[in-house]
Each structure stands twice: as C-alpha cells, then as structure tokens.
Scaffold this motif. Structure first.
Motif, mmCIF file in Angstrom:
data_model
loop_
_atom_site.group_PDB
_atom_site.id
_atom_site.type_symbol
_atom_site.label_atom_id
_atom_site.label_comp_id
_atom_site.label_asym_id
_atom_site.label_seq_id
_atom_site.Cartn_x
_atom_site.Cartn_y
_atom_site.Cartn_z
ATOM 1 N N TYR A 292 -43.855 116.263 67.000
ATOM 2 C CA TYR A 292 -43.921 117.047 68.228
ATOM 3 C C TYR A 292 -42.650 116.927 69.055
ATOM 4 O O TYR A 292 -42.279 117.851 69.783
ATOM 5 C CB TYR A 292 -45.130 116.598 69.044
ATOM 6 N N VAL A 293 -41.956 115.795 68.972
ATOM 7 C CA VAL A 293 -40.757 115.602 69.781
ATOM 8 C C VAL A 293 -39.675 116.616 69.426
ATOM 9 O O VAL A 293 -38.753 116.862 70.230
ATOM 10 C CB VAL A 293 -40.231 114.162 69.607
ATOM 11 N N ALA A 294 -39.770 117.228 68.258
ATOM 12 C CA ALA A 294 -38.781 118.234 67.874
ATOM 13 C C ALA A 294 -38.818 119.427 68.825
ATOM 14 O O ALA A 294 -37.767 120.031 69.112
ATOM 15 C CB ALA A 294 -39.036 118.698 66.445
ATOM 16 N N PHE A 295 -39.994 119.791 69.341
ATOM 17 C CA PHE A 295 -40.077 120.901 70.281
ATOM 18 C C PHE A 295 -39.402 120.551 71.605
ATOM 19 O O PHE A 295 -38.824 121.418 72.264
ATOM 20 C CB PHE A 295 -41.526 121.288 70.513
ATOM 21 N N LEU A 296 -39.482 119.292 71.995
ATOM 22 C CA LEU A 296 -38.730 118.847 73.165
ATOM 23 C C LEU A 296 -37.240 119.010 72.911
ATOM 24 O O LEU A 296 -36.489 119.447 73.803
ATOM 25 C CB LEU A 296 -39.065 117.380 73.465
ATOM 26 N N GLY A 297 -36.794 118.671 71.697
ATOM 27 C CA GLY A 297 -35.388 118.828 71.344
ATOM 28 C C GLY A 297 -34.959 120.282 71.308
ATOM 29 O O GLY A 297 -33.829 120.613 71.694
ATOM 30 N N VAL A 298 -35.839 121.165 70.860
ATOM 31 C CA VAL A 298 -35.502 122.593 70.828
ATOM 32 C C VAL A 298 -35.229 123.095 72.241
ATOM 33 O O VAL A 298 -34.234 123.798 72.498
ATOM 34 C CB VAL A 298 -36.639 123.397 70.168
ATOM 35 N N GLY A 299 -36.101 122.740 73.185
ATOM 36 C CA GLY A 299 -35.892 123.157 74.569
ATOM 37 C C GLY A 299 -34.638 122.553 75.161
ATOM 38 O O GLY A 299 -33.885 123.225 75.883
ATOM 39 N N ALA A 300 -34.377 121.270 74.860
ATOM 40 C CA ALA A 300 -33.199 120.595 75.409
ATOM 41 C C ALA A 300 -31.911 121.199 74.858
ATOM 42 O O ALA A 300 -30.955 121.468 75.603
ATOM 43 C CB ALA A 300 -33.264 119.100 75.101
ATOM 44 N N TYR A 301 -31.848 121.431 73.553
ATOM 45 C CA TYR A 301 -30.643 122.003 72.957
ATOM 46 C C TYR A 301 -30.426 123.436 73.438
ATOM 47 O O TYR A 301 -29.279 123.859 73.668
ATOM 48 C CB TYR A 301 -30.747 121.973 71.429
ATOM 49 N N PHE A 357 -41.258 118.220 59.469
ATOM 50 C CA PHE A 357 -40.592 119.168 60.366
ATOM 51 C C PHE A 357 -39.743 118.439 61.400
ATOM 52 O O PHE A 357 -38.614 118.855 61.706
ATOM 53 C CB PHE A 357 -41.625 120.044 61.067
ATOM 54 N N GLY A 358 -40.258 117.346 61.949
ATOM 55 C CA GLY A 358 -39.493 116.575 62.916
ATOM 56 C C GLY A 358 -38.199 116.033 62.330
ATOM 57 O O GLY A 358 -37.137 116.079 62.967
ATOM 58 N N GLU A 359 -38.281 115.534 61.110
ATOM 59 C CA GLU A 359 -37.082 115.013 60.458
ATOM 60 C C GLU A 359 -36.117 116.139 60.082
ATOM 61 O O GLU A 359 -34.892 115.971 60.170
ATOM 62 C CB GLU A 359 -37.480 114.216 59.213
ATOM 63 N N ILE A 360 -36.648 117.281 59.666
ATOM 64 C CA ILE A 360 -35.788 118.421 59.336
ATOM 65 C C ILE A 360 -35.015 118.877 60.572
ATOM 66 O O ILE A 360 -33.816 119.201 60.487
ATOM 67 C CB ILE A 360 -36.630 119.582 58.761
ATOM 68 N N PHE A 361 -35.686 118.901 61.719
ATOM 69 C CA PHE A 361 -34.995 119.299 62.949
ATOM 70 C C PHE A 361 -33.842 118.347 63.263
ATOM 71 O O PHE A 361 -32.725 118.782 63.574
ATOM 72 C CB PHE A 361 -35.986 119.335 64.109
ATOM 73 N N ARG A 362 -34.104 117.042 63.193
ATOM 74 C CA ARG A 362 -33.062 116.060 63.507
ATOM 75 C C ARG A 362 -31.876 116.188 62.539
ATOM 76 O O ARG A 362 -30.712 116.156 62.949
ATOM 77 C CB ARG A 362 -33.641 114.650 63.441
ATOM 78 N N ALA A 480 -32.451 117.909 79.455
ATOM 79 C CA ALA A 480 -31.048 118.083 79.084
ATOM 80 C C ALA A 480 -30.129 117.882 80.281
ATOM 81 O O ALA A 480 -29.071 117.257 80.179
ATOM 82 C CB ALA A 480 -30.845 119.475 78.480
ATOM 83 N N HIS A 481 -30.532 118.391 81.444
ATOM 84 C CA HIS A 481 -29.705 118.254 82.639
ATOM 85 C C HIS A 481 -29.809 116.863 83.240
ATOM 86 O O HIS A 481 -28.842 116.367 83.824
ATOM 87 C CB HIS A 481 -30.102 119.307 83.664
ATOM 88 N N VAL A 482 -30.971 116.227 83.117
ATOM 89 C CA VAL A 482 -31.124 114.866 83.648
ATOM 90 C C VAL A 482 -30.257 113.895 82.852
ATOM 91 O O VAL A 482 -29.554 113.053 83.422
ATOM 92 C CB VAL A 482 -32.601 114.429 83.615
ATOM 93 N N GLN A 483 -30.284 113.992 81.527
ATOM 94 C CA GLN A 483 -29.515 113.092 80.676
ATOM 95 C C GLN A 483 -28.048 113.483 80.588
ATOM 96 O O GLN A 483 -27.216 112.656 80.164
ATOM 97 C CB GLN A 483 -30.123 113.060 79.265
ATOM 98 N N SER A 484 -27.707 114.723 80.931
ATOM 99 C CA SER A 484 -26.348 115.274 80.900
ATOM 100 C C SER A 484 -25.736 115.312 79.495
ATOM 101 O O SER A 484 -24.587 115.681 79.333
ATOM 102 C CB SER A 484 -25.401 114.506 81.842
ATOM 103 N N THR A 485 -26.491 114.932 78.491
ATOM 104 C CA THR A 485 -26.037 115.041 77.107
ATOM 105 C C THR A 485 -27.241 115.110 76.188
ATOM 106 O O THR A 485 -28.314 114.573 76.517
ATOM 107 C CB THR A 485 -25.146 113.849 76.713
ATOM 108 N N VAL A 486 -27.073 115.765 75.051
ATOM 109 C CA VAL A 486 -28.148 115.912 74.070
ATOM 110 C C VAL A 486 -27.592 115.557 72.705
ATOM 111 O O VAL A 486 -26.600 116.149 72.263
ATOM 112 C CB VAL A 486 -28.713 117.349 74.060
ATOM 113 N N VAL A 487 -28.196 114.584 72.033
ATOM 114 C CA VAL A 487 -27.764 114.146 70.699
ATOM 115 C C VAL A 487 -28.987 114.080 69.786
ATOM 116 O O VAL A 487 -30.119 113.918 70.252
ATOM 117 C CB VAL A 487 -27.065 112.767 70.761
ATOM 118 N N PRO A 488 -28.787 114.204 68.472
ATOM 119 C CA PRO A 488 -29.937 114.199 67.548
ATOM 120 C C PRO A 488 -30.756 112.921 67.598
ATOM 121 O O PRO A 488 -31.972 112.949 67.371
ATOM 122 C CB PRO A 488 -29.278 114.389 66.176
#
Length: 594
Positions: A292-301, A357-362, A480-488
């Motif tokens: 599920y965390v992959a969807f969080l990453g999709v929004g952040a990226y 799916f989560g691993e594929i996203f990362r 994404a804005h709180v952390q100011s950076t997004v990494v896999p």
C-alpha cells in the motif's frame, strides 16, 4: 450473619478492608516519595536530586500514585469519589498499581544502569519502590468485584468507613446538558495535554515511563467504566464532540515554542491519514494489501515532479490545489490498473501480488534515471529541493504570527495535514455507513455468500482499492513538500522509519480494523516509539513482532474495537444455557427415570 453478593475470590487471602487500606497506604507512601531526592547526582536526566519539587520520572510516578489512591478510595464508596468507578470493580486499582510499580521499577533500574549501581539511589527512591510493591501486593487481596459485604458485627474501622460511604449507586444520575458539554471539553483538553506531553518528552527514559503509566492508566479508566460513560456522552453530543476534537488538535501548534516536536506531529498525521486509507482496504473490505505504501509514493512523486524544483524532468510548477488533484488522480489510476487484474485473487495470493507491486514500484522509480530507463525520477537520487508550498500567497516555509503566537513552518504543514485528515475521516465514515460500505463488510465476512446474494464482489473490491489509493495519494502530495525530497528508499515494505507497508498494516491491526480512532492511535504509537527510542532501531521489528503476538493473545480485536469485533473474538456467553434450566432438565430426567 454475613451476606455477600457478586463476590469473587481474591488472588491473596487477605480481608478486603485490610487489603484496601494497605493499598491506599502503599500508594500514599510512593506519592510522598516523589517529593524526596532519588539520586545524589544530576547526571540522570530530569534532575531527581531536588527535595520538595518532583521532576522528570518523579512526576509520572506521582500521577500513577495519585490515580491508584483515588481508585482505592473510590472503592470505599466515599462520597464524591464513587463516580470514579461506575463499573463497580476493583480491576482499576490493580491496573493502576501495576502501572505504578512498572514506572517506579523502571526508574530504579534505569538509575542503577546509567549511573553505575544501586549505590546511586537515595532513600526517596527506595521508599517509592517499597510503597509500589506494597500497593501491588495489597491490591491482589481485593476481590475481583466491588466489595459489598454486609457484616452484622462490623469492626470499628468498618464503622468509620461506613459513615463516609455514599448510598450504593443505582442507575447513573443524568447530568444537565451544560455539565455534559463541560465534561466533553475537559476530556479533550486532558487528552491534548497527555498527547502533547508524550510528544514533548525530551529523553528516552521519560518516554518509556510515559508509555508505562499512560498504558496502564488508560486501561484502568476503561475497566472503571469512565470511558464507556464518556463515550455515551460524546455519542449524545456528537457534533460538539467532533468540534472539540478538531479544536484540541488545532491548538497543538500553539503549545510548541519550536518546530522540533511539531515535525513529529506532522509525520504522525501523515502516517495516520495513510493508515486510515489502508483501513478501507483491509479493515472494511478485508483485502490484505502489503504494498500500500506504493500509492503514497505515487502521490509524493507526482507532486514533486510538478512542484517546480530544478531536479524535475518536466520543469513545470503547478499550484498546490492542482498538484493535489493530480496526485490523487494518478494514484487512483494506479489503483485501478493494479487492482483490475489482481483483485480476482483472494487471501494469501492477493497479499503476495500486492507485495510484488510495492517492490516493482520501488525498483521502477529507482531505474528511471536516464541510464537504466527514461530520465523521470532521477533514480536512486530521487527528487530533491522540493520548494515549500505557497497557497494563495501564504508561504508555508515561513513563520507566521497568529493570535500573538508565532507558528513555524512545520506548524503550517500541521494545519494543512489536519485538514487533509479530516477529509479522509469524513470519506471513511460516510463510505463505511453507505451501501458500498455494507457491501465491503459482506465481502470481508464471506465473499462467496455475498456474491450469492447479488453483490458484485470484483467491482466492490476495486472501488475499495481505488479509494484507498486515492487517499494515500493525497497524503503523499503533502509529504513530498514536508520532507522536501523524495527517494525510492522511503517506500519499502519494511524499514527503520515509518511509514512503510509493514508499519501501516501494523497500525491498522494494532489500533483496530474497521474503526476511525483505532488506526489513528496505532499510527501515533508506531511513529512516536521509533522517533523517541532511536536506540532500539536494531530491534524494532522484533519489538513489533512481540507486540503483535501479545495483542493477538490478549486483545485480538485491537486497542479500539467495534462491537462486531468484540463479539467475534471474545466468548460472550450469549448462547450459554442458564444453570436453572440445566437443573430443571436434570430434575425432570431424574423423576422420569424414577
């Protein structure tokens, strides 16, 4: 002649009056010890060398001793204190005593370990430890139910106590409306203070003591019946309770002088919001999603790539409202694309596919670096230098003065994330009580039976999957804005820093599946504990495993459970045959045989 009603055998064979008096005396002794010095040196955090002024862990011990003493005196039925135990049991006394002993024992052990032996303990610490031991041992002599023994020849002590007792409680007296509203306001005010104190703990020893005393105290309040009575009042005044909860949460930034702890609160809100989205998928629809965390990453990226940062491959800058909508839409599309082929699976097979799916996203975002694939996400370097939000001229990266209080940058994001969480809570509550929500519950309980009753299982599950993905995407745009950076590395199945899929799933299960407050509490605990106890980073997964084992053994429905879960996981005795019926049947059989 002696009559007893609803009396059960205590753990220790001690007269109830003596046990209660000893419990009160032990609690009072520990309470008094907090005003004495516990160490001779100020090297231990909190400075426990001051006499007459409790500090650090002494304050927590004082609170535990005072709560134990109040519950004990309430058991006497003293006028003005009976309201503390509307449930009429002695369990709150034992729980509060155990919390007192746990906090006191931990403090003594921590002082001995950090300062180099028990020789560093002052008499005050020994007095407090002995008092806590007396309190626990004496509380074991209390009957499991309220002692309502009537003796024809009472002792002088019993005569004195009987003179102080209030009449036996019947049905709770209905309070006027203004008093009940005042109780709601006071309850949320106390809750704000307790949560703020936990977030603001400055050193690990104080946080461990906070966890001990808070855990036992809250359990004691549930056993005493106070939480049930408060729940009835908040249900009666639901709109006022919701408004009070929002005001209490909004007041938090005004209690902070710096952004040090406000950042922790912002991350807790992000974690809790994503956990609520996962609760739709797991708690309501019963779909085990391990990616599920992959969807969080999709929004952040998505938000990062349209934020205007120089590291973006697109070189565009969307306003915040547009980036939120875009992040939610892209997450929704990913949810539908991933869910359409996988939701025809069930159980463990679905869990394995979502984990993949989560691993594929990362791996995919790590390879979109211009070498292994198109240059979109900068690969392992991620998207750095994401600018602060600017919403209609309001710069979230600058401090602002509101009502005479200066709020830092993270306080701005806290307010924004609070509004996002309110939106998610509203969506969850509305969806859960709708026709679709009832279909989710039916699918969770028995998909075959639900399909036989005409429910389109695939369509209903796909809606849950897509809605959960959308809510996670909204939270990701703010993250994404709180952390100011997004990494896999931020979006893995299990890692040292939440949120990740394992933490999110643990938050939902720990807090209580299918509820609103459960995942919020679970997310707060699972984020605060690693943040405050960083020295346990190598043992986090071990600790979570042990915690989940204990939870499944003693409270499988979670910390906050709905009525269905309580009936499902606990034997209620609703189908038991009454003893008098069995006696009548046996008697009839005997007569017939005769």
């Amino acid at each position: 002649m002696t009559t007893k009603t609803h009396q059960t055998t205590p753990v220790l064979a001690i007269p109830a009056t003596v046990a209660r008096a000893a419990t009160a005396a032990g609690a009072a002794l520990t309470l008094g010890s907090t005003f004495l010095a516990w160490t001779w040196t100020a090297k231990f955090p909190g400075d426990l060398t001051v006499t007459g002024y409790p500090g650090g862990l002494q304050v927590l011990t004082l609170v535990g001793a005072a709560l134990t003493l109040l519950f004990t005196l309430s058991g006497y039925g003293i006028k003005g204190l009976r309201w503390l135990t509307p449930g009429g049991t002695n369990s709150p006394v034992r729980l509060a005593a155990l919390g007192l002993l746990g906090t006191m024992g931990f403090t003594v052990g921590a002082i001995s370990v950090e300062l180099g032996g028990v020789v560093n303990l002052e008499p005050g610490a020994w007095i407090g430890l002995v008092g806590a031991i007396i309190t626990v041992v004496a509380s074991l002599g209390l009957p499991h139910d309220q002692d309502i023994t009537d003796t024809a020849t009472p002792s002088p002590l019993e005569k004195f106590l009987n003179s102080l007792r209030a009449p036996a409680p019947g049905r709770p007296k209905e309070l006027p409306s203004w008093a009940e509203i005042l109780i709601i306001v006071a309850a949320f005010g106390i809750g704000l203070f307790v949560v703020t104190y936990g977030i603001d703990t400055a050193y690990p020893e104080l946080f461990v003591g906070y966890l001990l005393i808070t855990g036992f105290a809250v359990t004691a309040l549930f056993k005493a019946g106070l939480m049930a009575r408060l729940s009835a009042i908040t249900t009666k005044y639901r709109s006022i309770a919701v408004a009070a909860a929002f005001v209490a949460a909004a007041v938090f930034p005004f209690t902070q002088s710096t952004d040090q702890y406000t950042l922790i609160a912002v991350n807790i809100l992000i974690f809790a919001t994503v956990a609520l989205g996962l609760n739709i998928v797991v708690g309501l629809a019963g779909l085990l999603d391990l990616g599920y965390v992959a969807f969080l990453g999709v929004g952040a990226y998505t938000a990062a790539l349209v934020s205007g940062t120089s590291a973006s491959a697109f070189g565009v800058q969307f306003p915040f409202w547009a980036s939120v909508l875009l992040g939610a839409a892209v997450s929704l599309i990913f949810g539908v694309v991933i869910g359409a082929p996988t939701l025809r699976l069930r159980g463990d097979y679905l869990a394995i596919v979502t984990l993949g799916f989560g691993e594929i996203f990362r791996i995919a975002v790590g390879n979109l670096d211009g070498v292994s694939g198109p240059r979109v996400t900068n690969g392992p370097n991620g998207v750095p230098n994401i600018p602060d939000l600017n919403f209609f001229g309001y710069d979230f990266g600058e401090s602002h003065t509101i009502l005479g209080f200066e709020l830092g940058a993270y306080a701005n994001y806290y307010m924004l994330m609070l509004l996002a969480m309110i939106l998610v809570v509203l969506v969850f509550s509305r969806a859960g009580s709708s026709r679709i929500g009832r279909a989710w519950v039916a699918i969770r309980e028995d998909e075959t039976a639900a399909t036989a009753m005409g429910i389109n299982g695939f369509r209903v599950k796909l809606i849950a999957f897509a809605l959960g993905a959308t809510l996670a995407g909204i939270a990701g745009t703010v993250q994404a804005h709180v952390q100011s950076t997004v990494v896999p590395e931020m979006y893995v199945f299990a890692g040292p820093v939440p949120p990740n899929s394992a933490f999110l799933l643990a938050a939902v299960i720990l807090g209580g599946m299918g509820t609103i407050s459960g995942p919020l509490i679970g997310a707060a605990l699972l984020y605060m504990i690693p943040a405050k106890l960083q020295f346990l980073s190598d043992y986090q997964l071990l600790g979570f495993g042990l915690a989940l084992i204990l939870l499944m053994r003693f409270r499988p429905e979670g910390l906050i459970a709905n009525r269905r879960a309580k009936l499902e996981y606990h034997e209620t005795g609703q189908l038991d045959v009454p003893d008098e019926t069995l006696a009548g049947t046996t008697s009839g059989t005997t007569k017939a045989g005769a």
